[in-house]
Write an enzyme that holds these catalytic residues in place. Structure first.
Site, PDB file in Angstrom:
ATOM      1  CB  CYS A  53      -0.891   0.050   1.365  1.00 30.99           C
ATOM      2  SG  CYS A  53      -1.738   1.437   1.435  1.00 30.99           S
ATOM      3  N   PRO A  54       0.522   2.293  -0.819  1.00 29.19           N
ATOM      4  CG  PRO A  54       0.597   4.456  -1.568  1.00 29.19           C
ATOM      5  CD  PRO A  54       1.468   3.595  -0.883  1.00 29.19           C
TER       6      PRO A  54
END
Lengths: 78, 176
Positions: free
Chosen positions: A16-17
């Site tokens: 993430c992200p």
């Protein structure tokens, strides 16, 4: 089946992200209605992809998991 | 083939359900690595979600926008002292805790690489590409003695508190 995939994005190992952010970049490179396939290993990407598709209006056509690899097929919003 | 089916009719409804917040405004007040990092993660994600995303950099938050090759900023000794004590630039930020004279950030970056977490510099490039508006605060630039030439490319024109608050009126706002 792979004939209908316009582009594949390999995000295996990334966290993430990046899977979502790179998906947002990659979807600009296909035409509306075409399919983008994303491969990821981040378990957090499952809820993230669902949420991202819901909010952007792109369609999550398919998501599967095989041996820890998540496969998302997204149709670009028309 | 399943994948060539037309789009389902209920889709617009689902989109509408999440429509209220289409804007994200982040006030980046801190120059610490462990605050700028989440700021960049959230702003790139916001933009990736199609949210109109703006980050206002103010006070210590401006130093991460200084180009990494600029060592000393400021026009007078007091302003120069700020950049002497804490080297500006995204690659030189300290952690808010467990900094250990730079060992902390080095370990953090090592861990990030190992876990394939994007670095602040990668995220900054991604933010620009995804259309995040990066706005330096004009007043703090004057106060700290930062010129536009000290700062990285790809930023919006410096602006003031009014611009920030007008932008924030119909947005989700975060102060980091």
């Amino acid at each position: 089946m792979s004939a209908t995939i316009a582009k594949t994005l390999d995000m295996k190992g990334f966290n993430c992200p990046l899977p979502i952010a790179k998906t947002a970049q990659a979807i600009r490179e296909i035409e509306p209605g075409e399919l983008l396939q994303v491969l990821a290993t981040d378990p957090g990407s499952v809820p993230d992809f669902k949420a991202w598709c819901r909010t952007t209006g792109n369609q999550l056509v398919e998501h599967t998991e095989t041996d820890g690899v998540y496969r998302f097929v997204v149709r670009r919003k028309g | 083939m399943v994948m060539t089916q037309p789009e389902t009719a209920d889709e617009p409804q689902e989109v509408a359900e999440h429509a209220p917040h289409r804007k994200l405004v982040i006030f980046a007040w801190s120059g610490e690595l462990d605050r700028i990092w989440p700021t960049l993660i959230l702003s790139t994600t916001g933009a990736a979600m199609g949210m109109e995303t703006t980050v206002f950099f103010t006070f210590w938050g401006l130093f991460p926008l200084v180009r990494d090759d600029v060592r000393i900023t400021g026009e007078n000794w007091m302003q120069k002292l700020l950049s002497t004590m804490d080297r500006p630039g995204l690659e030189h930020l300290k952690l808010g805790k467990m900094n250990f004279a730079g060992a902390g950030p080095a370990m953090m970056k090592h861990l990030a690489k190992e876990h394939k977490v994007a670095s602040p510099s990668e995220l900054m490039a991604l933010a620009k590409d995804l259309g995040v508006k990066l706005v330096p605060c004009q007043m703090t630039m004057d106060l700290l003695g930062l010129s536009r030439e000290d700062l990285i490319d790809g930023l919006e024109d410096p602006a003031g508190a009014t611009t920030a608050l007008v932008e924030a009126q119909d947005a989700i706002t975060l102060f980091i």
